[in-house]
Design a protein around this motif. Sequence first.
Motif, mmCIF file in Angstrom:
data_model
loop_
_atom_site.group_PDB
_atom_site.id
_atom_site.type_symbol
_atom_site.label_atom_id
_atom_site.label_comp_id
_atom_site.label_asym_id
_atom_site.label_seq_id
_atom_site.Cartn_x
_atom_site.Cartn_y
_atom_site.Cartn_z
ATOM 1 N N SER A 123 -24.996 23.359 23.428
ATOM 2 C CA SER A 123 -24.692 24.606 23.729
ATOM 3 C C SER A 123 -23.110 25.009 23.435
ATOM 4 O O SER A 123 -22.374 23.845 23.243
ATOM 5 C CB SER A 123 -25.047 25.087 25.190
ATOM 6 N N GLN A 124 -22.720 26.143 23.533
ATOM 7 C CA GLN A 124 -21.256 26.511 23.521
ATOM 8 C C GLN A 124 -20.746 26.379 24.885
ATOM 9 O O GLN A 124 -21.783 26.329 25.885
ATOM 10 C CB GLN A 124 -20.894 27.772 22.902
ATOM 11 N N ALA A 125 -19.546 25.872 25.051
ATOM 12 C CA ALA A 125 -18.881 25.772 26.339
ATOM 13 C C ALA A 125 -18.820 27.234 26.916
ATOM 14 O O ALA A 125 -18.407 28.272 26.230
ATOM 15 C CB ALA A 125 -17.438 25.384 26.408
ATOM 16 N N GLN A 126 -19.309 27.807 28.124
ATOM 17 C CA GLN A 126 -19.561 28.791 28.416
ATOM 18 C C GLN A 126 -19.508 28.823 30.251
ATOM 19 O O GLN A 126 -20.164 27.994 30.619
ATOM 20 C CB GLN A 126 -20.680 29.430 28.183
ATOM 21 N N ASN A 127 -19.205 30.071 30.672
ATOM 22 C CA ASN A 127 -19.278 30.357 32.031
ATOM 23 C C ASN A 127 -20.751 30.511 32.202
ATOM 24 O O ASN A 127 -21.592 31.195 31.221
ATOM 25 C CB ASN A 127 -18.363 31.459 32.600
ATOM 26 N N CYS A 128 -21.369 30.767 33.295
ATOM 27 C CA CYS A 128 -23.085 30.961 33.450
ATOM 28 C C CYS A 128 -23.051 32.676 33.511
ATOM 29 O O CYS A 128 -24.252 33.045 33.395
ATOM 30 C CB CYS A 128 -23.641 30.465 34.709
ATOM 31 N N ASP A 129 -22.000 33.517 33.417
ATOM 32 C CA ASP A 129 -21.977 34.860 32.870
ATOM 33 C C ASP A 129 -22.280 35.016 31.424
ATOM 34 O O ASP A 129 -22.461 36.311 31.195
ATOM 35 C CB ASP A 129 -21.121 35.572 33.790
ATOM 36 N N GLY A 130 -22.166 34.113 30.640
ATOM 37 C CA GLY A 130 -22.439 34.264 29.313
ATOM 38 C C GLY A 130 -20.905 34.289 28.663
ATOM 39 O O GLY A 130 -20.726 34.385 27.440
ATOM 40 N N THR A 131 -19.677 34.149 29.298
ATOM 41 C CA THR A 131 -18.355 34.297 28.858
ATOM 42 C C THR A 131 -18.138 32.904 28.208
ATOM 43 O O THR A 131 -18.387 31.992 28.563
ATOM 44 C CB THR A 131 -17.440 34.365 29.709
ATOM 45 N N ILE A 132 -17.884 32.951 26.679
ATOM 46 C CA ILE A 132 -17.827 31.682 25.887
ATOM 47 C C ILE A 132 -16.383 31.382 26.114
ATOM 48 O O ILE A 132 -15.370 32.090 26.351
ATOM 49 C CB ILE A 132 -17.961 32.115 24.384
ATOM 50 N N LEU A 133 -16.121 30.082 26.394
ATOM 51 C CA LEU A 133 -14.854 29.239 26.544
ATOM 52 C C LEU A 133 -14.638 28.444 25.265
ATOM 53 O O LEU A 133 -15.502 28.171 24.318
ATOM 54 C CB LEU A 133 -15.234 28.471 27.783
ATOM 55 N N SER A 134 -13.301 28.073 25.390
ATOM 56 C CA SER A 134 -12.988 26.999 24.391
ATOM 57 C C SER A 134 -12.943 25.578 24.600
ATOM 58 O O SER A 134 -12.227 25.656 25.774
ATOM 59 C CB SER A 134 -11.439 27.691 23.709
ATOM 60 N N ASN A 135 -13.670 24.968 24.028
ATOM 61 C CA ASN A 135 -13.662 23.336 24.423
ATOM 62 C C ASN A 135 -12.741 22.670 23.695
ATOM 63 O O ASN A 135 -11.983 23.021 22.510
ATOM 64 C CB ASN A 135 -15.294 22.906 24.018
ATOM 65 N N THR A 136 -12.200 21.714 24.234
ATOM 66 C CA THR A 136 -10.935 20.919 23.469
ATOM 67 C C THR A 136 -11.425 20.440 22.190
ATOM 68 O O THR A 136 -10.340 20.494 21.234
ATOM 69 C CB THR A 136 -10.574 19.752 24.525
ATOM 70 N N PHE A 137 -12.579 20.062 22.030
ATOM 71 C CA PHE A 137 -12.924 19.498 20.748
ATOM 72 C C PHE A 137 -13.473 20.157 19.915
ATOM 73 O O PHE A 137 -13.255 20.374 18.681
ATOM 74 C CB PHE A 137 -13.754 18.183 20.992
ATOM 75 N N PHE A 138 -14.254 21.146 20.374
ATOM 76 C CA PHE A 138 -15.147 22.073 19.482
ATOM 77 C C PHE A 138 -14.966 23.590 19.467
ATOM 78 O O PHE A 138 -15.342 24.343 18.755
ATOM 79 C CB PHE A 138 -16.512 21.778 19.801
ATOM 80 N N GLY A 139 -13.565 23.859 20.252
ATOM 81 C CA GLY A 139 -13.243 25.363 20.219
ATOM 82 C C GLY A 139 -14.642 26.247 20.774
ATOM 83 O O GLY A 139 -15.171 25.744 21.951
ATOM 84 N N THR A 140 -15.095 27.206 19.953
ATOM 85 C CA THR A 140 -16.115 27.953 20.522
ATOM 86 C C THR A 140 -17.252 27.642 19.815
ATOM 87 O O THR A 140 -18.491 28.215 19.962
ATOM 88 C CB THR A 140 -15.748 29.470 20.206
ATOM 89 N N GLU A 141 -17.388 26.556 18.810
ATOM 90 C CA GLU A 141 -18.610 26.029 18.217
ATOM 91 C C GLU A 141 -19.347 25.228 19.393
ATOM 92 O O GLU A 141 -18.905 24.912 20.365
ATOM 93 C CB GLU A 141 -18.206 25.179 17.006
ATOM 94 N N ARG A 142 -20.580 25.107 18.747
ATOM 95 C CA ARG A 142 -21.287 24.421 19.657
ATOM 96 C C ARG A 142 -21.049 23.087 20.258
ATOM 97 O O ARG A 142 -20.400 22.314 19.014
ATOM 98 C CB ARG A 142 -22.975 24.299 19.199
ATOM 99 N N GLN A 143 -21.106 22.550 21.431
ATOM 100 C CA GLN A 143 -20.684 21.077 21.668
ATOM 101 C C GLN A 143 -21.868 20.101 20.970
ATOM 102 O O GLN A 143 -22.965 20.500 20.654
ATOM 103 C CB GLN A 143 -20.657 21.150 22.872
ATOM 104 N N VAL A 144 -21.335 18.702 20.794
ATOM 105 C CA VAL A 144 -21.938 17.703 20.253
ATOM 106 C C VAL A 144 -21.970 16.640 21.174
ATOM 107 O O VAL A 144 -21.006 16.394 21.971
ATOM 108 C CB VAL A 144 -21.488 17.332 19.015
ATOM 109 N N THR A 145 -23.364 16.167 21.464
ATOM 110 C CA THR A 145 -23.215 15.035 22.389
ATOM 111 C C THR A 145 -22.454 13.887 21.996
ATOM 112 O O THR A 145 -22.507 13.628 20.874
ATOM 113 C CB THR A 145 -24.926 14.538 22.610
ATOM 114 N N SER A 146 -21.998 13.015 22.896
ATOM 115 C CA SER A 146 -21.492 11.940 22.674
ATOM 116 C C SER A 146 -22.284 10.535 22.221
ATOM 117 O O SER A 146 -21.743 9.605 21.989
ATOM 118 C CB SER A 146 -20.317 11.337 23.354
ATOM 119 N N ARG A 147 -23.707 10.721 22.211
ATOM 120 C CA ARG A 147 -24.421 9.284 21.721
ATOM 121 C C ARG A 147 -25.555 10.083 21.019
ATOM 122 O O ARG A 147 -25.878 11.429 21.235
ATOM 123 C CB ARG A 147 -24.894 8.660 22.970
#
Length: 520
Positions: A123-147
């Motif tokens: 998922s995108q980094a986000q608050n549970c109210d739906g507000t999209i956050l900016s992740n350190t690695f992925f910005g607003t793109e979907r995050q990627v698992t580390s394995r």
Amino acid sequence: MTLRPSSTLQMFVILFLAWLSLGDVLVAQGPPPPPPPPGGGGIPPLPPVPEPAQNPSTPEKEMLGKILFWETQLSQDRAVSCGTCHFPESGGSDPRTMSEVTRHPGSDGVMGTPDDILGSLGSQAQNCDGTILSNTFFGTERQVTSRKSQSTLGAMFSPTLFWDGRVGPQFINPETGTVSIPGTGSGSPAGGALEAQAIDPILSEIEMGCNSRSWDDVRARLLAAVPLQYTTNIPVAMASTLAQFPDYSALFTMAFGSPTITAERIAFAIAAYERTLNPNQTPFDLFLAGNPNAMSNDAQQGFGLFQNVCLPCHGGPFLSDNVFHDIGVRPENEDLGRFLITGNNVDRGRFKTPPLRNVELRAPYFHNGGKETLLDVVNFYNGGGDFQNPEQGPGTPPLGLPLGARLDIVEFLEALTDPRAEQGLPPFDHPSMPVYFRRGDVNSDGVMDISDAIGVLQYLFDGLVVNCDDAADANDDGDINISDAVRLLSRLFNGGEPLPAPSESAEGPDLTIDQLECLN
């Protein structure tokens, strides 16, 4: 009789080539072993599927679990299901892992370096109210698992699950803190690892959740959902069930006798479904049952070699010892693996031995997705691993096999594929997941810019063909018209509102039911 010079030269060449061939045999450390007889030559067949007494399987519970497993609305953004990362046709792993969009920067935090990992989109980094956050690695793109995602097929035979074994063998109810399924002792797979694994991703901020998701949030989502609303091509048996039980209250009543939705019941249902995913009809399993023609001669030769060089780690009926090893895939401090669970220094860099049924379908390989093909994997072992780890002693010992022997092992590994899984046939059948696209990315180049607004106009007035109508529907009204070009231009140049989900900030599915299609 005296040989002419040309004949002498020819004889020399023949003798020289024969000497080289003998050298290959010597490098292979003797002649290859004879193929094992039908029946396995020491590897027993799979046992019956274990199930804990606290969660006996029923057809109703298995069906609810199947629906939940493929339900994208189980995730916070309605875009990710368990099945999204665990397709049977990909051996129970993620078919997207070869794509660059599933790249994780690894321990150095920098994309494009040797420690990168091919994981799974969450998922995108986000608050549970739906507000999209900016992740350190992925910005607003979907995050990627580390394995890389592990296989769900045959997972019921493992007493612990995940690469680091962080769940199982007991299952603790996450809402009450009490033990729902006790562990059954070391080496026994009849505990609650499947139940524990099933619910782990649902609250994960990276995989299916948000920054403070609770089980009350999950309950509310399911109670408000139309089951499998965003999927297509729903198998007949699932569709028939949904016709009789059209909401999750009815489905939970069907499976458990009352409509109450709990984390424990979600876990019990999904685990019951996963216990049906038994890949026991591979050519290898038919060979174990005594059919001498189930595997090719080369695969049988590879099986003999496999037993000489791949055991005990990949031995036994599961083709896994269910133990954690450091085989030199990467330097151990890049990912501490089992150490993060036990705290024991000896476990640094150790990861669980994966079972091998359907391994042909699961590329890329290892916990980091670092090898693209089965031959790459066999070559890795043949050379003794890529890295040595002094704290653990020597890494994987070199096998020294010639190419022909390695190819035979690959052919044996390919005989571990259950054709039902490869073709998505029962019990491995499933709905189609919604297509991911980026709203406003009309030309499918990965970004939204002025060329996409031009693309909408060319679609309207010049007959331009686009791969994804949903992407061109910038205002998500179910139609493509001049207002979509205006909306794109407003967003680009006038600070207009973000485009409707999945928006321009990340790929995702269309959450509006309409007649538009996306083919990419």
